[in-house]
Design a protein around this motif. Structure first.
Motif, PDB file in Angstrom:
ATOM      1  N   PHE A 188       2.460  -7.001   6.263  1.00  0.00           N
ATOM      2  CA  PHE A 188       1.952  -6.008   7.212  1.00  0.00           C
ATOM      3  C   PHE A 188       2.134  -4.590   6.675  1.00  0.00           C
ATOM      4  CE2 PHE A 188       3.547  -3.109  10.587  1.00  0.00           C
ATOM      5  CZ  PHE A 188       2.320  -2.749  11.110  1.00  0.00           C
ATOM      6  N   VAL A 189       3.324  -4.263   6.200  1.00  0.00           N
ATOM      7  CA  VAL A 189       3.591  -2.902   5.727  1.00  0.00           C
ATOM      8  C   VAL A 189       2.717  -2.565   4.520  1.00  0.00           C
ATOM      9  CG1 VAL A 189       5.343  -1.399   4.713  1.00  0.00           C
ATOM     10  CG2 VAL A 189       5.935  -2.868   6.645  1.00  0.00           C
ATOM     11  N   PHE A 190       2.676  -3.477   3.555  1.00  0.00           N
ATOM     12  CA  PHE A 190       1.863  -3.218   2.366  1.00  0.00           C
ATOM     13  C   PHE A 190       0.385  -3.117   2.731  1.00  0.00           C
ATOM     14  CE2 PHE A 190      -0.853  -4.916  -0.999  1.00  0.00           C
ATOM     15  CZ  PHE A 190      -0.590  -4.010  -2.014  1.00  0.00           C
ATOM     16  N   GLY A 191      -0.099  -4.067   3.528  1.00  0.00           N
ATOM     17  CA  GLY A 191      -1.513  -4.057   3.880  1.00  0.00           C
ATOM     18  C   GLY A 191      -1.907  -2.825   4.664  1.00  0.00           C
ATOM     19  N   SER A 192      -1.052  -2.407   5.582  1.00  0.00           N
ATOM     20  CA  SER A 192      -1.382  -1.253   6.408  1.00  0.00           C
ATOM     21  C   SER A 192      -1.447   0.032   5.579  1.00  0.00           C
ATOM     22  CB  SER A 192      -0.350  -1.114   7.525  1.00  0.00           C
ATOM     23  OG  SER A 192      -0.645  -0.007   8.346  1.00  0.00           O
ATOM     24  N   LEU A 193      -0.427   0.280   4.761  1.00  0.00           N
ATOM     25  CA  LEU A 193      -0.400   1.513   3.968  1.00  0.00           C
ATOM     26  C   LEU A 193      -1.488   1.527   2.900  1.00  0.00           C
ATOM     27  CD1 LEU A 193       3.449   2.031   3.525  1.00  0.00           C
ATOM     28  CD2 LEU A 193       1.902   3.212   5.097  1.00  0.00           C
ATOM     29  N   SER A 194      -1.647   0.407   2.208  1.00  0.00           N
ATOM     30  CA  SER A 194      -2.653   0.375   1.142  1.00  0.00           C
ATOM     31  C   SER A 194      -4.062   0.473   1.699  1.00  0.00           C
ATOM     32  CB  SER A 194      -2.492  -0.907   0.318  1.00  0.00           C
ATOM     33  OG  SER A 194      -2.653  -2.055   1.142  1.00  0.00           O
ATOM     34  N   CYS A 195      -4.291  -0.172   2.846  1.00  0.00           N
ATOM     35  CA  CYS A 195      -5.618  -0.088   3.464  1.00  0.00           C
ATOM     36  C   CYS A 195      -5.904   1.337   3.931  1.00  0.00           C
ATOM     37  CB  CYS A 195      -5.713  -1.070   4.625  1.00  0.00           C
ATOM     38  SG  CYS A 195      -7.335  -1.147   5.418  1.00  0.00           S
ATOM     39  N   ALA A 196      -4.898   1.997   4.472  1.00  0.00           N
ATOM     40  CA  ALA A 196      -5.082   3.383   4.905  1.00  0.00           C
ATOM     41  C   ALA A 196      -5.357   4.300   3.720  1.00  0.00           C
ATOM     42  CB  ALA A 196      -3.844   3.852   5.663  1.00  0.00           C
ATOM     43  N   PHE A 197      -4.709   4.038   2.595  1.00  0.00           N
ATOM     44  CA  PHE A 197      -4.850   4.912   1.428  1.00  0.00           C
ATOM     45  C   PHE A 197      -6.160   4.664   0.689  1.00  0.00           C
ATOM     46  CE2 PHE A 197      -4.057   6.179  -2.969  1.00  0.00           C
ATOM     47  CZ  PHE A 197      -3.546   7.455  -2.793  1.00  0.00           C
ATOM     48  N   PHE A 198      -6.516   3.391   0.498  1.00  0.00           N
ATOM     49  CA  PHE A 198      -7.682   3.064  -0.316  1.00  0.00           C
ATOM     50  C   PHE A 198      -8.963   2.893   0.499  1.00  0.00           C
ATOM     51  CE2 PHE A 198      -4.432   1.842  -3.385  1.00  0.00           C
ATOM     52  CZ  PHE A 198      -4.973   2.311  -4.561  1.00  0.00           C
ATOM     53  N   VAL A 199      -8.849   2.450   1.748  1.00  0.00           N
ATOM     54  CA  VAL A 199     -10.052   2.110   2.521  1.00  0.00           C
ATOM     55  C   VAL A 199     -10.315   3.167   3.580  1.00  0.00           C
ATOM     56  CG1 VAL A 199     -11.208   0.329   3.882  1.00  0.00           C
ATOM     57  CG2 VAL A 199      -9.596  -0.331   2.087  1.00  0.00           C
ATOM     58  N   ASN A 200      -9.545   3.114   4.662  1.00  0.00           N
ATOM     59  CA  ASN A 200      -9.769   4.054   5.753  1.00  0.00           C
ATOM     60  C   ASN A 200      -8.546   4.082   6.653  1.00  0.00           C
ATOM     61  OD1 ASN A 200     -10.826   4.577   8.742  1.00  0.00           O
ATOM     62  ND2 ASN A 200     -12.220   5.610   7.326  1.00  0.00           N
ATOM     63  N   GLY A 201      -8.068   5.262   6.959  1.00  0.00           N
ATOM     64  CA  GLY A 201      -6.863   5.393   7.759  1.00  0.00           C
ATOM     65  C   GLY A 201      -7.032   4.932   9.190  1.00  0.00           C
ATOM     66  N   ILE A 202      -8.176   5.233   9.789  1.00  0.00           N
ATOM     67  CA  ILE A 202      -8.400   4.849  11.182  1.00  0.00           C
ATOM     68  C   ILE A 202      -8.523   3.331  11.305  1.00  0.00           C
ATOM     69  CG2 ILE A 202      -9.972   5.049  13.136  1.00  0.00           C
ATOM     70  CD1 ILE A 202     -10.670   7.842  12.201  1.00  0.00           C
ATOM     71  N   VAL A 203      -9.259   2.722  10.370  1.00  0.00           N
ATOM     72  CA  VAL A 203      -9.407   1.267  10.388  1.00  0.00           C
ATOM     73  C   VAL A 203      -8.048   0.592  10.201  1.00  0.00           C
ATOM     74  CG1 VAL A 203     -10.410  -0.705   9.190  1.00  0.00           C
ATOM     75  CG2 VAL A 203     -11.783   1.333   9.591  1.00  0.00           C
TER      76      VAL A 203
END
Length: 265
Positions: A188-203
């Protein structure tokens, strides 16, 4: 008849009497004897009785096994029905969540593919908020929930060997809920931070918040399941959706990272 003849005749009468008596005694003994055919018949009959007894025991065991299989099949069918209901509810929830995420993306929250965020703090903020909510509720409900359950059964007054001998179900369920939260936290922690950084913060923030709500429901249902079979707790509707959220963020990050790497080369 002379006296001499009488004396000679008496022994003959005694001999006849003795022979008759000896014949009577010997007659029954000869009647009690059994022929070899009768002996073999008795042996075979005893063996047949033993085989019949063994067969009866095997039939009884097979009957019990059949009953157990029938009960197991019914339990598995009940579990599959519950999982089907869980998948249905998860599908409905995900459809609504994806629709809301699409609305947010259309409102201007997305950035172009293969570009890093210009404002990293702003992109990470939604995910960090979701993490703070989860960690605070984890320490409040999960960790303290184990302590409350142990205090209820006076764990502090028991010896270590007594604790291992028999653990109350309420304590076990509280510990299992806490342990499972820790097991899922890394992804959860890795997916949330990496997704916010590389993909989209709101998503990432929206998916993280959904994950937090699902995990809170999972832990609460687990702790309240004292005396309830695992197949009837209804954990699938929480775990499956939570896996989709965390794995979705990780996979989105992986796809975006690969595309960024390819575009740079």
């Amino acid at each position: 008849m002379s006296m001499h003849q009488r004396r000679n005749g008496k022994p003959r009468t005694d001999d006849m009497y003795n022979n008759l008596e000896s014949g009577r005694r010997s007659a029954p003994s000869s009647g009690r004897g059994m022929s070899s055919h009768e002996t073999n018949a008795n042996i075979m009959e005893n063996q047949n009785n033993d085989r019949i007894s063994e067969l009866s025991d095997q039939v009884s065991r097979l009957k019990g096994l059949t009953i157990d299989i029938g009960n197991e099949v019914r339990d598995q069918n009940r579990l599959l029905d519950n999982m089907g209901d869980g998948f249905t509810s998860v599908g409905d929830m995900l459809s609504g969540s994806l629709a809301r995420i699409g609305t947010m993306l259309e409102s201007g929250g997305a950035k172009h593919m293969c570009t890093l965020p210009t404002n990293i703090a702003k992109e990470l903020a939604p995910s960090l908020i979701a993490m703070c909510i989860f960690l605070s509720t984890y320490s409040t409900y999960d960790v303290m929930g184990v302590g409350i359950a142990k205090g209820k059964y006076k764990y502090g007054e028991k010896k270590y060997e007594d604790l291992l001998a028999q653990m109350p179900e309420e304590v076990y369920l509280a510990q299992r809920a806490q342990t499972n939260q820790v097991e899922q936290m890394t992804a959860f922690v890795f997916g949330s931070l990496s997704c916010a950084f590389f993909v989209n913060g709101i998503v990432a923030g929206a998916m993280s918040l959904i994950w937090v709500v699902l995990r809170r429901g999972y832990a609460s249902a687990y702790r309240k399941a004292v005396g309830v079979p695992v197949s009837q707790i209804g954990l699938a509707k929480y775990t499956i959706a939570a896996y989709l959220m965390s794995n979705g963020m990780v996979m989105a990050t992986a796809v975006h990272a690969v595309r960024s790497f390819i575009s740079d080369n």
